[in-house]
Design an enzyme around this catalytic site. Structure first.
Site, PDB file in Angstrom:
ATOM      1  N   GLU A 164     -58.808 -52.291  50.541  1.00 14.61           N
ATOM      2  CA  GLU A 164     -59.393 -53.494  49.933  1.00 14.61           C
ATOM      3  C   GLU A 164     -58.555 -54.748  50.185  1.00 14.61           C
ATOM      4  OE1 GLU A 164     -59.176 -50.550  48.467  1.00 14.61           O
ATOM      5  OE2 GLU A 164     -61.044 -50.080  47.412  1.00 14.61           O
ATOM      6  N   ALA A 176     -67.229 -49.166  49.124  1.00 13.57           N
ATOM      7  CA  ALA A 176     -68.353 -49.924  48.576  1.00 13.57           C
ATOM      8  C   ALA A 176     -68.994 -50.688  49.737  1.00 13.57           C
ATOM      9  CB  ALA A 176     -67.855 -50.885  47.508  1.00 13.57           C
ATOM     10  N   GLY A 200     -63.843 -47.481  47.962  1.00 20.97           N
ATOM     11  CA  GLY A 200     -64.668 -46.770  46.987  1.00 20.97           C
ATOM     12  C   GLY A 200     -64.917 -45.316  47.361  1.00 20.97           C
ATOM     13  N   GLU A 251     -61.989 -43.571  46.056  1.00 25.31           N
ATOM     14  CA  GLU A 251     -62.098 -43.619  44.588  1.00 25.31           C
ATOM     15  C   GLU A 251     -63.143 -42.632  44.078  1.00 25.31           C
ATOM     16  OE1 GLU A 251     -62.667 -47.899  44.815  1.00 25.31           O
ATOM     17  OE2 GLU A 251     -60.978 -48.170  43.458  1.00 25.31           O
TER      18      GLU A 251
HETATM   19  N1  CAA Z   1     -69.732 -51.435  53.883  1.00 26.34           N
HETATM   20  C1  CAA Z   1     -70.796 -51.731  54.647  1.00 26.34           C
HETATM   21  N2  CAA Z   1     -70.945 -51.301  55.922  1.00 26.34           N
HETATM   22  C2  CAA Z   1     -69.971 -50.528  56.425  1.00 26.34           C
HETATM   23  C3  CAA Z   1     -68.829 -50.178  55.687  1.00 26.34           C
HETATM   24  C4  CAA Z   1     -68.733 -50.659  54.339  1.00 26.34           C
HETATM   25  N3  CAA Z   1     -67.693 -50.334  53.552  1.00 26.34           N
HETATM   26  N4  CAA Z   1     -68.020 -49.412  56.462  1.00 26.34           N
HETATM   27  C5  CAA Z   1     -68.654 -49.292  57.633  1.00 26.34           C
HETATM   28  N5  CAA Z   1     -69.825 -49.956  57.625  1.00 26.34           N
HETATM   29  C6  CAA Z   1     -70.815 -50.083  58.701  1.00 26.34           C
HETATM   30  C7  CAA Z   1     -70.348 -51.065  59.759  1.00 26.34           C
HETATM   31  O1  CAA Z   1     -70.631 -52.402  59.359  1.00 26.34           O
HETATM   32  C8  CAA Z   1     -71.161 -50.606  60.945  1.00 26.34           C
HETATM   33  O2  CAA Z   1     -72.482 -51.089  60.795  1.00 26.34           O
HETATM   34  P1  CAA Z   1     -73.205 -51.914  62.009  1.00 26.34           P
HETATM   35  O3  CAA Z   1     -73.319 -50.904  63.099  1.00 26.34           O
HETATM   36  O4  CAA Z   1     -74.511 -52.306  61.400  1.00 26.34           O
HETATM   37  O5  CAA Z   1     -72.292 -53.029  62.341  1.00 26.34           O
HETATM   38  C9  CAA Z   1     -71.203 -49.091  60.773  1.00 26.34           C
HETATM   39  O6  CAA Z   1     -70.926 -48.853  59.397  1.00 26.34           O
HETATM   40  C10 CAA Z   1     -70.166 -48.370  61.597  1.00 26.34           C
HETATM   41  O7  CAA Z   1     -68.900 -48.932  61.312  1.00 26.34           O
HETATM   42  P2  CAA Z   1     -67.871 -49.437  62.449  1.00 26.34           P
HETATM   43  O8  CAA Z   1     -68.625 -49.941  63.637  1.00 26.34           O
HETATM   44  O9  CAA Z   1     -66.902 -50.369  61.800  1.00 26.34           O
HETATM   45  O10 CAA Z   1     -67.174 -48.038  62.833  1.00 26.34           O
HETATM   46  P3  CAA Z   1     -65.689 -47.812  63.383  1.00 26.34           P
HETATM   47  O11 CAA Z   1     -65.638 -46.363  63.764  1.00 26.34           O
HETATM   48  O12 CAA Z   1     -65.330 -48.840  64.373  1.00 26.34           O
HETATM   49  O13 CAA Z   1     -64.740 -48.038  62.093  1.00 26.34           O
HETATM   50  C11 CAA Z   1     -64.081 -47.820  59.784  1.00 26.34           C
HETATM   51  C12 CAA Z   1     -64.828 -47.182  60.982  1.00 26.34           C
HETATM   52  C13 CAA Z   1     -62.588 -47.858  60.058  1.00 26.34           C
HETATM   53  C14 CAA Z   1     -64.351 -46.919  58.568  1.00 26.34           C
HETATM   54  C15 CAA Z   1     -64.622 -49.244  59.539  1.00 26.34           C
HETATM   55  O14 CAA Z   1     -66.020 -49.207  59.484  1.00 26.34           O
HETATM   56  C16 CAA Z   1     -64.119 -49.889  58.270  1.00 26.34           C
HETATM   57  O15 CAA Z   1     -62.989 -50.352  58.239  1.00 26.34           O
HETATM   58  N6  CAA Z   1     -64.961 -49.938  57.221  1.00 26.34           N
HETATM   59  C17 CAA Z   1     -64.646 -50.622  55.998  1.00 26.34           C
HETATM   60  C18 CAA Z   1     -63.662 -49.840  55.147  1.00 26.34           C
HETATM   61  C19 CAA Z   1     -63.327 -50.607  53.913  1.00 26.34           C
HETATM   62  O16 CAA Z   1     -62.784 -51.691  53.957  1.00 26.34           O
HETATM   63  N7  CAA Z   1     -63.645 -50.035  52.736  1.00 26.34           N
HETATM   64  C20 CAA Z   1     -63.374 -50.665  51.457  1.00 26.34           C
HETATM   65  C21 CAA Z   1     -64.582 -51.378  50.983  1.00 26.34           C
HETATM   66  S1  CAA Z   1     -64.264 -52.338  49.531  1.00 26.34           S
HETATM   67  C22 CAA Z   1     -64.356 -51.259  48.238  1.00 26.34           C
HETATM   68  O17 CAA Z   1     -64.607 -50.084  48.416  1.00 26.34           O
HETATM   69  C23 CAA Z   1     -64.118 -51.838  46.867  1.00 26.34           C
HETATM   70  C24 CAA Z   1     -63.922 -50.830  45.786  1.00 26.34           C
HETATM   71  O18 CAA Z   1     -62.814 -50.569  45.381  1.00 26.34           O
HETATM   72  C25 CAA Z   1     -65.040 -50.173  45.155  1.00 26.34           C
END
Ligand code: CAA
Length: 278
Positions: free
Chosen positions: A152, A86, A129, A132
């Protein structure tokens, strides 16, 4: 000249953006164009599932659901990310009142109510998400470098779109608990071993393999496929006796279709069945 908001949304935006959708690419694939194809297309955000994107996925699914040509649907992302979850930036400042009051994420459920079979083709990250969303689909194919996770907990929250439920049913309690409580990811190979995915493919062949699977499904009776999907899904909701009862009734119901007659007649006449979806 004067442009109303409605004119912009309905007429100009689709023209300017080159299609009906802003966050996804939608087309029909396969030799007979009978596989609905949805590609998540927010590459810079690793396909983070913002509200607009999930609304568009719902609209595309609605359109494929009523499209008589389409017999299966494939959802995919990019080589780097199926979806990284998400949209955290969109969620960051949300209050409980907004989440509960607006039933936040409820519309995601559309993916799991589609009656046509849906295949997730997962390359790269399927996190939160994203994982999911893949699990709402009926079949998951993974590229060799795919990674699945429910991180999460690292954000101070828990999965909110079925992660604790569908993952547990797919991989069992111990691995699901470990993933949900540590946020650790599993590889495509571990996902295959634990039953989360049914097939692993080389990264560059994943989408075509998923479309091939979709074509195979679409060549069967769409009517009977919907019954088969309903019966398998009932296994997650009903007791064994209730599930077997439902299965038996649906099996009997196939005898009311012309496609069942055609399928068995074709077998006896040693020819390929030609299903008319009736
Ligand atoms: N939401 C919004 N933006 C996201 C994102 C997310 N879930 N995941 C990645 N991005 C964005 C980053 O903010 C970044 O944007 P900027 O360049 O503007 O800063 C861009 O995508 C690239 O990401 P990274 O620089 O972080 O890339 P990386 O290769 O270093 O890492 C990653 C990749 C491990 C996937 C890392 O981005 C990450 O950990 N993302 C979040 C994963 C996460 O926590 N997901 C769960 C979300 S909560 C949820 O989903 C609730 C639910 O149950 C529905």
């Amino acid at each position: 000249f004067f442009v109303t908001l409605r004119m912009w949304r309905v007429v100009l935006k689709p023209l300017v953006l080159g299609g009906q959708y802003e966050y996804i690419l939608v087309e029909k694939r396969g030799e007979n164009k009978n596989v609905g194809f949805i590609q998540l297309n927010r590459p810079k955000a690793l396909n983070a599932l913002c509200d607009g994107l999930m609304k568009e996925v719902g609209q595309a699914l609605d359109a494929f659901e009523v499209d008589k040509e389409v017999g299966a649907i494939v959802i995919t992302g990019s080589d780097r990310a199926f979806a990284a979850g998400a949209d955290i930036k969109e969620m960051q400042n949300r209050t409980f009142q907004e989440c509960y009051g607006g039933n936040f994420l409820a519309h995601w459920n559309r993916v799991s109510t589609v009656r046509k079979p849906v295949i997730a083709a997962v390359n790269g990250f399927a996190l939160g998400g994203g994982c999911e969303l893949a699990m709402m689909c009926d079949i998951i194919y993974a590229g060799e470098k795919a990674q699945f996770g429910q991180p999460e907990i690292l954000l101070g929250t828990i999965p909110g779109a079925g992660g604790t439920q569908r993952l547990t049913r797919a991989v069992g309690k111990s691995l699901a608990m470990e993933m949900v409580l540590t946020g650790d990811r599993i590889s495509a190979q571990e996902a295959k071993q634990s039953g989360l995915v049914s097939k692993i493919c080389p990264v560059d062949q994943l989408v075509s393999e998923a479309v091939k699977c979709g074509e195979k499904i679409a060549s069967n009776s769409k009517l009977v496929s919907a019954m088969a999907k309903e019966a398998v899904n009932a296994a997650f909701e009903l007791t064994l006796a209730e599930g077997n009862h439902l299965e038996k009734r649906l099996f009997h119901a196939t005898f009311a279709t012309n496609d069942r007659k055609e399928g068995m007649t074709a077998f006896v006449e040693k020819r390929k069945a030609s299903f008319q979806d009736d």
